[in-house]
Design a protein around this motif. Structure first.
Motif, PDB file in Angstrom:
ATOM      1  N   HIS A 167     -16.008  -4.688  -6.384  1.00  0.00           N
ATOM      2  CA  HIS A 167     -16.251  -5.789  -7.311  1.00  0.00           C
ATOM      3  C   HIS A 167     -16.429  -5.312  -8.746  1.00  0.00           C
ATOM      4  O   HIS A 167     -16.946  -6.052  -9.577  1.00  0.00           O
ATOM      5  N   ARG A 168     -16.016  -4.089  -9.017  1.00  0.00           N
ATOM      6  CA  ARG A 168     -15.992  -3.492 -10.349  1.00  0.00           C
ATOM      7  C   ARG A 168     -17.360  -3.456 -11.024  1.00  0.00           C
ATOM      8  O   ARG A 168     -17.464  -3.565 -12.230  1.00  0.00           O
ATOM      9  N   ARG A 169     -18.411  -3.311 -10.227  1.00  0.00           N
ATOM     10  CA  ARG A 169     -19.744  -3.103 -10.795  1.00  0.00           C
ATOM     11  C   ARG A 169     -19.856  -1.664 -11.306  1.00  0.00           C
ATOM     12  O   ARG A 169     -20.649  -1.388 -12.202  1.00  0.00           O
ATOM     13  N   THR A 170     -19.055  -0.792 -10.701  1.00  0.00           N
ATOM     14  CA  THR A 170     -19.008   0.602 -11.116  1.00  0.00           C
ATOM     15  C   THR A 170     -17.598   1.130 -10.881  1.00  0.00           C
ATOM     16  O   THR A 170     -16.881   0.640 -10.014  1.00  0.00           O
ATOM     17  N   ASP A 171     -17.194   2.100 -11.689  1.00  0.00           N
ATOM     18  CA  ASP A 171     -15.895   2.740 -11.492  1.00  0.00           C
ATOM     19  C   ASP A 171     -16.037   4.047 -10.734  1.00  0.00           C
ATOM     20  O   ASP A 171     -15.044   4.691 -10.419  1.00  0.00           O
ATOM     21  N   THR A 172     -17.256   4.438 -10.437  1.00  0.00           N
ATOM     22  CA  THR A 172     -17.502   5.663  -9.693  1.00  0.00           C
ATOM     23  C   THR A 172     -17.278   5.415  -8.208  1.00  0.00           C
ATOM     24  O   THR A 172     -17.868   4.512  -7.623  1.00  0.00           O
ATOM     25  N   VAL A 173     -16.422   6.226  -7.619  1.00  0.00           N
ATOM     26  CA  VAL A 173     -16.157   6.113  -6.190  1.00  0.00           C
ATOM     27  C   VAL A 173     -17.361   6.650  -5.430  1.00  0.00           C
ATOM     28  O   VAL A 173     -17.799   7.781  -5.678  1.00  0.00           O
ATOM     29  N   PRO A 174     -17.926   5.862  -4.512  1.00  0.00           N
ATOM     30  CA  PRO A 174     -19.153   6.291  -3.823  1.00  0.00           C
ATOM     31  C   PRO A 174     -18.890   7.272  -2.696  1.00  0.00           C
ATOM     32  O   PRO A 174     -19.163   7.006  -1.543  1.00  0.00           O
ATOM     33  N   GLY A 175     -18.348   8.434  -3.011  1.00  0.00           N
ATOM     34  CA  GLY A 175     -18.036   9.413  -1.986  1.00  0.00           C
ATOM     35  C   GLY A 175     -19.259   9.992  -1.309  1.00  0.00           C
ATOM     36  O   GLY A 175     -19.326  10.108  -0.098  1.00  0.00           O
ATOM     37  N   ALA A 176     -20.252  10.340  -2.075  1.00  0.00           N
ATOM     38  CA  ALA A 176     -21.454  10.956  -1.521  1.00  0.00           C
ATOM     39  C   ALA A 176     -22.638  10.016  -1.746  1.00  0.00           C
ATOM     40  O   ALA A 176     -23.625  10.374  -2.375  1.00  0.00           O
ATOM     41  N   TYR A 177     -22.529   8.814  -1.246  1.00  0.00           N
ATOM     42  CA  TYR A 177     -23.587   7.822  -1.425  1.00  0.00           C
ATOM     43  C   TYR A 177     -24.759   8.150  -0.517  1.00  0.00           C
ATOM     44  O   TYR A 177     -24.604   8.296   0.691  1.00  0.00           O
ATOM     45  N   THR A 202       0.837  -1.203   0.000  1.00  0.00           N
ATOM     46  CA  THR A 202       0.000   0.000   0.000  1.00  0.00           C
ATOM     47  C   THR A 202       0.868   1.248   0.000  1.00  0.00           C
ATOM     48  O   THR A 202       0.571   2.219  -0.706  1.00  0.00           O
ATOM     49  N   TRP A 203       1.933   1.230   0.756  1.00  0.00           N
ATOM     50  CA  TRP A 203       2.840   2.380   0.819  1.00  0.00           C
ATOM     51  C   TRP A 203       3.518   2.618  -0.526  1.00  0.00           C
ATOM     52  O   TRP A 203       3.652   3.759  -0.965  1.00  0.00           O
ATOM     53  N   ARG A 204       3.933   1.534  -1.212  1.00  0.00           N
ATOM     54  CA  ARG A 204       4.654   1.681  -2.474  1.00  0.00           C
ATOM     55  C   ARG A 204       3.742   1.961  -3.664  1.00  0.00           C
ATOM     56  O   ARG A 204       4.041   2.810  -4.492  1.00  0.00           O
ATOM     57  N   LYS A 205       2.651   1.222  -3.793  1.00  0.00           N
ATOM     58  CA  LYS A 205       1.876   1.278  -5.021  1.00  0.00           C
ATOM     59  C   LYS A 205       0.432   1.715  -4.838  1.00  0.00           C
ATOM     60  O   LYS A 205      -0.272   1.916  -5.814  1.00  0.00           O
ATOM     61  N   GLY A 206      -0.022   1.835  -3.619  1.00  0.00           N
ATOM     62  CA  GLY A 206      -1.426   2.147  -3.392  1.00  0.00           C
ATOM     63  C   GLY A 206      -1.763   3.613  -3.572  1.00  0.00           C
ATOM     64  O   GLY A 206      -1.033   4.493  -3.134  1.00  0.00           O
ATOM     65  N   GLN A 207      -2.880   3.841  -4.236  1.00  0.00           N
ATOM     66  CA  GLN A 207      -3.418   5.191  -4.382  1.00  0.00           C
ATOM     67  C   GLN A 207      -4.697   5.236  -3.553  1.00  0.00           C
ATOM     68  O   GLN A 207      -5.643   4.491  -3.810  1.00  0.00           O
ATOM     69  N   PHE A 208      -4.729   6.106  -2.558  1.00  0.00           N
ATOM     70  CA  PHE A 208      -5.893   6.221  -1.689  1.00  0.00           C
ATOM     71  C   PHE A 208      -7.080   6.717  -2.499  1.00  0.00           C
ATOM     72  O   PHE A 208      -6.996   7.702  -3.224  1.00  0.00           O
ATOM     73  N   VAL A 209      -8.209   6.014  -2.373  1.00  0.00           N
ATOM     74  CA  VAL A 209      -9.404   6.358  -3.134  1.00  0.00           C
ATOM     75  C   VAL A 209     -10.444   7.015  -2.247  1.00  0.00           C
ATOM     76  O   VAL A 209     -11.063   7.999  -2.629  1.00  0.00           O
ATOM     77  N   GLY A 210     -10.645   6.456  -1.054  1.00  0.00           N
ATOM     78  CA  GLY A 210     -11.648   7.029  -0.174  1.00  0.00           C
ATOM     79  C   GLY A 210     -11.804   6.241   1.107  1.00  0.00           C
ATOM     80  O   GLY A 210     -11.135   5.234   1.321  1.00  0.00           O
ATOM     81  N   GLU A 211     -12.700   6.729   1.951  1.00  0.00           N
ATOM     82  CA  GLU A 211     -12.950   6.120   3.252  1.00  0.00           C
ATOM     83  C   GLU A 211     -14.456   6.100   3.481  1.00  0.00           C
ATOM     84  O   GLU A 211     -15.159   7.040   3.129  1.00  0.00           O
ATOM     85  N   TRP A 232      -8.326  -2.828  -3.131  1.00  0.00           N
ATOM     86  CA  TRP A 232      -8.317  -3.479  -1.833  1.00  0.00           C
ATOM     87  C   TRP A 232      -8.755  -2.517  -0.753  1.00  0.00           C
ATOM     88  O   TRP A 232      -8.825  -1.324  -0.956  1.00  0.00           O
ATOM     89  N   VAL A 233      -9.079  -3.100   0.395  1.00  0.00           N
ATOM     90  CA  VAL A 233      -9.568  -2.327   1.536  1.00  0.00           C
ATOM     91  C   VAL A 233      -8.701  -2.639   2.742  1.00  0.00           C
ATOM     92  O   VAL A 233      -8.281  -3.770   2.942  1.00  0.00           O
ATOM     93  N   ILE A 234      -8.420  -1.616   3.534  1.00  0.00           N
ATOM     94  CA  ILE A 234      -7.778  -1.772   4.836  1.00  0.00           C
ATOM     95  C   ILE A 234      -8.873  -1.527   5.864  1.00  0.00           C
ATOM     96  O   ILE A 234      -9.380  -0.413   5.978  1.00  0.00           O
TER      97      ILE A 234
END
Length: 97
Positions: free
Chosen positions: A69-79, A23-32, A48-50
């Motif tokens: 599970h790649r049903r959508t590429d939209t990050v659910p920030g404001a779900y 995660t430190w080397r290759k991970g790009q933080f997407v959201g929480e 992946w998820v931590i």
């Protein structure tokens, strides 16, 4: 020292040392999400998820589950859940509750 040993030998108490390093080397933080779980992806779109606490797959909310599970590429920030959807509850199968 206890934290190091837990990360080295167990996967259910959060991330292992290998996951932390990757995660430190290759991970790009997407959201929480609202539970504190943190979501990442890499350049090859591996996702992946931590978990915040114990690793429990049913702790992922529906919006993030679709993204994982790649049903959508939209990050659910404001779900915003629909009015008929119930709040998320963990899977308690096999527990005393």
């Amino acid at each position: 020292m206890k934290t190091f040993l837990l990360q080295f030998f167990t996967w259910w108490n959060g991330q292992t040392l290998g996951t932390r390093f990757y995660t430190w080397r290759k991970g790009q933080f997407v959201g929480e999400d609202e539970a504190g779980n943190r979501y990442y992806r890499d350049a090859k779109d591996r996702r992946w998820v931590i978990y915040n606490g114990e690793a429990e797959a049913s702790a992922i909310p529906p919006g993030w589950h679709g993204w994982m599970h790649r049903r959508t590429d939209t990050v659910p920030g404001a779900y915003t859940p629909r009015e008929w959807q119930k709040p998320h509850q963990p899977n308690l199968t096999g527990t005393a509750r």
